[in-house]
Design a protein around this motif. Structure first.
Motif, PDB file in Angstrom:
ATOM      1  N   VAL A   1       0.848  -1.199   0.000  1.00  0.00           N
ATOM      2  CA  VAL A   1       0.000   0.000   0.000  1.00  0.00           C
ATOM      3  C   VAL A   1       0.878   1.242   0.000  1.00  0.00           C
ATOM      4  CG1 VAL A   1      -1.751   1.301   1.258  1.00  0.00           C
ATOM      5  CG2 VAL A   1      -1.864  -1.204   1.189  1.00  0.00           C
ATOM      6  N   HIS A   2       0.647   2.101  -0.985  1.00  0.00           N
ATOM      7  CA  HIS A   2       1.398   3.353  -1.103  1.00  0.00           C
ATOM      8  C   HIS A   2       0.392   4.494  -1.246  1.00  0.00           C
ATOM      9  CE1 HIS A   2       5.054   0.963  -1.666  1.00  0.00           C
ATOM     10  NE2 HIS A   2       4.347   0.225  -2.511  1.00  0.00           N
ATOM     11  N   GLY A   3       0.216   5.239  -0.156  1.00  0.00           N
ATOM     12  CA  GLY A   3      -0.756   6.321  -0.189  1.00  0.00           C
ATOM     13  C   GLY A   3      -2.164   5.799  -0.384  1.00  0.00           C
ATOM     14  N   HIS A   4      -2.806   6.220  -1.466  1.00  0.00           N
ATOM     15  CA  HIS A   4      -4.181   5.817  -1.766  1.00  0.00           C
ATOM     16  C   HIS A   4      -4.243   4.702  -2.802  1.00  0.00           C
ATOM     17  CE1 HIS A   4      -5.081   9.439   0.454  1.00  0.00           C
ATOM     18  NE2 HIS A   4      -6.378   9.229   0.352  1.00  0.00           N
ATOM     19  N   THR A   5      -3.169   3.930  -2.944  1.00  0.00           N
ATOM     20  CA  THR A   5      -3.141   2.847  -3.934  1.00  0.00           C
ATOM     21  C   THR A   5      -2.575   1.576  -3.324  1.00  0.00           C
ATOM     22  OG1 THR A   5      -2.796   4.438  -5.735  1.00  0.00           O
ATOM     23  CG2 THR A   5      -2.290   2.129  -6.209  1.00  0.00           C
ATOM     24  N   TRP A   6      -3.261   0.474  -3.573  1.00  0.00           N
ATOM     25  CA  TRP A   6      -2.794  -0.861  -3.185  1.00  0.00           C
ATOM     26  C   TRP A   6      -2.371  -1.574  -4.468  1.00  0.00           C
ATOM     27  CZ3 TRP A   6      -6.959  -5.139  -2.709  1.00  0.00           C
ATOM     28  CH2 TRP A   6      -6.352  -6.398  -2.601  1.00  0.00           C
ATOM     29  N   THR A   7      -1.134  -2.037  -4.509  1.00  0.00           N
ATOM     30  CA  THR A   7      -0.622  -2.752  -5.675  1.00  0.00           C
ATOM     31  C   THR A   7      -0.590  -4.247  -5.386  1.00  0.00           C
ATOM     32  OG1 THR A   7       0.746  -0.883  -6.376  1.00  0.00           O
ATOM     33  CG2 THR A   7       1.309  -3.043  -7.266  1.00  0.00           C
ATOM     34  N   ILE A   8      -1.334  -5.017  -6.167  1.00  0.00           N
ATOM     35  CA  ILE A   8      -1.311  -6.479  -6.037  1.00  0.00           C
ATOM     36  C   ILE A   8      -0.192  -6.990  -6.944  1.00  0.00           C
ATOM     37  CG2 ILE A   8      -2.620  -8.619  -6.273  1.00  0.00           C
ATOM     38  CD1 ILE A   8      -5.179  -6.986  -6.071  1.00  0.00           C
ATOM     39  N   PRO A   9       0.856  -7.600  -6.374  1.00  0.00           N
ATOM     40  CA  PRO A   9       1.972  -8.063  -7.200  1.00  0.00           C
ATOM     41  C   PRO A   9       1.530  -9.146  -8.174  1.00  0.00           C
ATOM     42  CG  PRO A   9       2.544  -8.055  -4.853  1.00  0.00           C
ATOM     43  CD  PRO A   9       1.065  -7.870  -4.948  1.00  0.00           C
ATOM     44  N   ALA A  10       2.226  -9.209  -9.309  1.00  0.00           N
ATOM     45  CA  ALA A  10       1.881 -10.197 -10.334  1.00  0.00           C
ATOM     46  C   ALA A  10       1.918 -11.620  -9.784  1.00  0.00           C
ATOM     47  CB  ALA A  10       2.834 -10.064 -11.524  1.00  0.00           C
ATOM     48  N   ASP A  11       2.846 -11.906  -8.861  1.00  0.00           N
ATOM     49  CA  ASP A  11       2.960 -13.279  -8.351  1.00  0.00           C
ATOM     50  C   ASP A  11       1.830 -13.650  -7.401  1.00  0.00           C
ATOM     51  OD1 ASP A  11       3.669 -11.749  -6.188  1.00  0.00           O
ATOM     52  OD2 ASP A  11       5.614 -12.674  -5.870  1.00  0.00           O
ATOM     53  N   HIS A  12       0.952 -12.706  -7.065  1.00  0.00           N
ATOM     54  CA  HIS A  12      -0.246 -13.000  -6.270  1.00  0.00           C
ATOM     55  C   HIS A  12      -1.463 -13.165  -7.167  1.00  0.00           C
ATOM     56  CE1 HIS A  12       1.250 -11.233  -2.169  1.00  0.00           C
ATOM     57  NE2 HIS A  12       2.013 -12.188  -2.639  1.00  0.00           N
ATOM     58  N   ARG A  13      -1.265 -13.054  -8.483  1.00  0.00           N
ATOM     59  CA  ARG A  13      -2.395 -13.031  -9.409  1.00  0.00           C
ATOM     60  C   ARG A  13      -2.362 -14.194 -10.390  1.00  0.00           C
ATOM     61  NH1 ARG A  13      -3.196  -8.395 -12.716  1.00  0.00           N
ATOM     62  NH2 ARG A  13      -5.408  -8.684 -12.347  1.00  0.00           N
ATOM     63  N   GLY A  14      -1.673 -15.286 -10.042  1.00  0.00           N
ATOM     64  CA  GLY A  14      -1.625 -16.454 -10.927  1.00  0.00           C
ATOM     65  C   GLY A  14      -1.033 -16.107 -12.262  1.00  0.00           C
ATOM     66  N   LYS A  15      -1.765 -16.409 -13.337  1.00  0.00           N
ATOM     67  CA  LYS A  15      -1.287 -16.172 -14.692  1.00  0.00           C
ATOM     68  C   LYS A  15      -1.906 -14.928 -15.319  1.00  0.00           C
ATOM     69  CE  LYS A  15       1.146 -19.975 -14.643  1.00  0.00           C
ATOM     70  NZ  LYS A  15       2.608 -19.977 -14.660  1.00  0.00           N
ATOM     71  N   THR A  16      -2.426 -14.021 -14.500  1.00  0.00           N
ATOM     72  CA  THR A  16      -3.147 -12.892 -15.062  1.00  0.00           C
ATOM     73  C   THR A  16      -2.245 -11.778 -15.558  1.00  0.00           C
ATOM     74  OG1 THR A  16      -3.419 -11.992 -12.837  1.00  0.00           O
ATOM     75  CG2 THR A  16      -5.225 -13.314 -13.709  1.00  0.00           C
ATOM     76  N   GLY A  17      -0.944 -11.879 -15.352  1.00  0.00           N
ATOM     77  CA  GLY A  17      -0.063 -10.906 -15.978  1.00  0.00           C
ATOM     78  C   GLY A  17       0.634  -9.983 -15.012  1.00  0.00           C
ATOM     79  N   ASP A  18       0.546  -8.662 -15.256  1.00  0.00           N
ATOM     80  CA  ASP A  18       1.319  -7.670 -14.526  1.00  0.00           C
ATOM     81  C   ASP A  18       0.704  -7.355 -13.166  1.00  0.00           C
ATOM     82  OD1 ASP A  18       2.976  -7.492 -16.763  1.00  0.00           O
ATOM     83  OD2 ASP A  18       1.745  -5.919 -17.674  1.00  0.00           O
ATOM     84  N   ASP A  19       1.418  -6.452 -12.450  1.00  0.00           N
ATOM     85  CA  ASP A  19       0.875  -5.943 -11.200  1.00  0.00           C
ATOM     86  C   ASP A  19      -0.471  -5.257 -11.468  1.00  0.00           C
ATOM     87  OD1 ASP A  19       3.292  -6.755 -10.199  1.00  0.00           O
ATOM     88  OD2 ASP A  19       4.088  -4.743  -9.881  1.00  0.00           O
ATOM     89  N   HIS A  20      -1.300  -5.230 -10.441  1.00  0.00           N
ATOM     90  CA  HIS A  20      -2.626  -4.599 -10.575  1.00  0.00           C
ATOM     91  C   HIS A  20      -2.775  -3.539  -9.496  1.00  0.00           C
ATOM     92  CE1 HIS A  20      -6.837  -3.858 -10.859  1.00  0.00           C
ATOM     93  NE2 HIS A  20      -7.188  -4.632  -9.841  1.00  0.00           N
ATOM     94  N   ASP A  21      -2.971  -2.284  -9.911  1.00  0.00           N
ATOM     95  CA  ASP A  21      -3.147  -1.178  -8.973  1.00  0.00           C
ATOM     96  C   ASP A  21      -4.623  -0.997  -8.641  1.00  0.00           C
ATOM     97  OD1 ASP A  21      -0.455  -0.603  -8.845  1.00  0.00           O
ATOM     98  OD2 ASP A  21      -0.518   0.879 -10.452  1.00  0.00           O
ATOM     99  N   VAL A  22      -4.912  -0.993  -7.343  1.00  0.00           N
ATOM    100  CA  VAL A  22      -6.287  -0.815  -6.866  1.00  0.00           C
ATOM    101  C   VAL A  22      -6.387   0.518  -6.129  1.00  0.00           C
ATOM    102  CG1 VAL A  22      -8.137  -1.779  -5.456  1.00  0.00           C
ATOM    103  CG2 VAL A  22      -6.494  -3.314  -6.569  1.00  0.00           C
ATOM    104  N   PRO A  23      -7.148   1.469  -6.649  1.00  0.00           N
ATOM    105  CA  PRO A  23      -7.323   2.740  -5.934  1.00  0.00           C
ATOM    106  C   PRO A  23      -8.051   2.492  -4.606  1.00  0.00           C
ATOM    107  CG  PRO A  23      -8.039   2.914  -8.228  1.00  0.00           C
ATOM    108  CD  PRO A  23      -7.855   1.461  -7.943  1.00  0.00           C
TER     109      PRO A  23
END
Length: 404
Positions: free
Chosen positions: A253-275
């Motif tokens: 979590v950085h400020g108002h954004t949570w970044t889900i790392p790619a290795d937590h998302r199976g085969k879905t690709g890149d990091d995912h930023d969640v506002p």
């Protein structure tokens, strides 16, 4: 040997592999009373004793669910029975004569899968996806529908993983059938194309009713831990997968954004930023996790099955529809439906919940949609709070979304 206290138990080193055992030399502790630490950091009170010339190690309970004082007292009771000639561990084994799915998975891996090159992947997938959900169930009572329910959430963005886990589960049941542990294989004819999109006839379309949202948002149900309650609210608010929410760390979590790392998302690709909206940040603060956002106890993440069990256990307090009870993953579908109802475009809504774009659009449209996703999450926040507070959403505050 050392004299135990809570700090000593919490600070015990977590082994990289195997299990570490420490014994207590407190005057009130019987000989053999101690704590076993697993590579995952789980700390379990144990009692070591000898019966018929064989060394036994039996579990008492997990710390801190069991207090040190209560565990010492229980160890004293067990020791008196053992000194009277009772082999308590053998008694437990007799009571558990019918093997659970977790037992059979352990036997299958130990006797067969671990010897294969793919062994670590097979064991890891089964222990990560099958054991937490159905591991405690007797293997003779596991039904085909339960396996489908286990795999269906995986197929959301992880179709390949769902197929792999199905294949591994089928091997376990075939192995058990060959050894006459079970009479018939409930998943013998279940194929990958019947999972996820292939389950169109029975795929879940469940979204929460307004009264169910109000119940979840109003107060913490009796019998549900605060961490679980807040995690469920966070899933509903952000629309992310329960497994990803429970693996979220403060370092993500950085400020108002949570970044889900790619290795937590199976085969879905890149990091995912969640506002993160103001309400989401408040939930994180209320949860008070040390390492993970939502923790069972200090430094230990909640497990997905803890959410499912809590919802089932507290169904009445949650005003859940008895005929079609909601599940944690249905919170995500409810949020995605709420985005559409808030006027969010399909492209932005799909990106907001972490779905991966496919086809030519994914290649040629490299816009990150960061502002649009934040607007979408804030629009859903307003709608959700309006439902929770039993009022109509203020449409004048809904920010228009950019069309795809």
């Amino acid at each position: 040997m050392a004299t135990f206290n809570d700090k000593f138990i919490r600070d015990l080193e977590v082994p990289a592999k195997g299990r570490k055992v420490a014994f207590d030399d407190h005057r009130d502790s019987p000989i053999g009373f101690g704590v076993r630490v697993s590579p995952k950091g789980k700390r379990v009170f144990i009692l070591r004793y000898t019966a018929d010339g064989k060394d036994r190690l039996m579990s008492i309970g997990e710390h801190p669910i069991w207090t040190l004082t209560a565990a010492r007292k229980k160890a004293q009771e067990f020791k008196r029975e053992i000194d009277g000639g009772t082999d308590l561990l053998q008694q437990r084994r007799i009571k558990r004569a019918e093997l659970t799915l977790a037992d059979v998975i352990e036997q299958y891996c130990g006797q067969y899968a671990d010897k294969l090159k793919s062994g670590p992947a097979v064991r890891g997938a089964l222990e990560r996806h099958a054991v937490p959900v159905l591991g405690d169930k007797k293997i003779t009572e596991v039904r085909r529908r339960e396996i489908i329910d286990l795999l269906e959430p995986l197929s959301d963005g992880k179709q390949r993983m769902a197929g792999l886990v199905l294949g591994y589960i089928k091997r376990v049941f075939t192995w058990a059938e060959d050894r006459e542990i079970i009479e018939s294989n409930p998943v013998a004819t279940l194929t990958a194309n019947k999972i996820g999109q292939g389950l169109t006839a029975s795929a879940r379309t469940r979204v929460l009713l307004d009264r169910e949202i109000m119940a979840l948002w109003s107060e913490q149900p009796e019998g549900m831990s605060r961490a679980v309650w807040l995690a469920l609210r966070f899933v509903l608010l952000t629309g992310q997968r329960p497994g990803e929410v429970l693996q979220a760390r403060h370092s993500d979590v950085h400020g108002h954004t949570w970044t889900i790392p790619a290795d937590h998302r199976g085969k879905t690709g890149d990091d995912h930023d969640v506002p993160l909206t103001e309400t989401a940040l408040e939930i994180i603060e209320q949860a008070g996790g040390e390492h993970y956002l939502f923790e069972r106890y200090r430094g230990q993440a909640l497990e997905v099955n803890a959410l499912s069990k809590a919802v089932q256990r507290c169904a009445t307090a949650l005003q859940a529809d008895a005929a079609n009870r909601w599940r944690p993953h249905d919170l995500r579908r409810t949020m995605r439906t709420g985005l559409a109802a808030s006027g969010v475009s399909e492209t932005v809504a799909e990106l907001a919940v972490g779905h991966v774009r496919k086809g030519i659009a994914a290649v040629y449209d490299q816009h990150k949609y960061s502002i649009e996703k934040r607007n979408a999450l804030e629009a859903w926040e307003r709608r959700l709070l309006a439902i929770a507070e039993r009022r109509e959403p203020d449409s004048s505050n809904v920010v228009p979304m950019v069309s795809a």
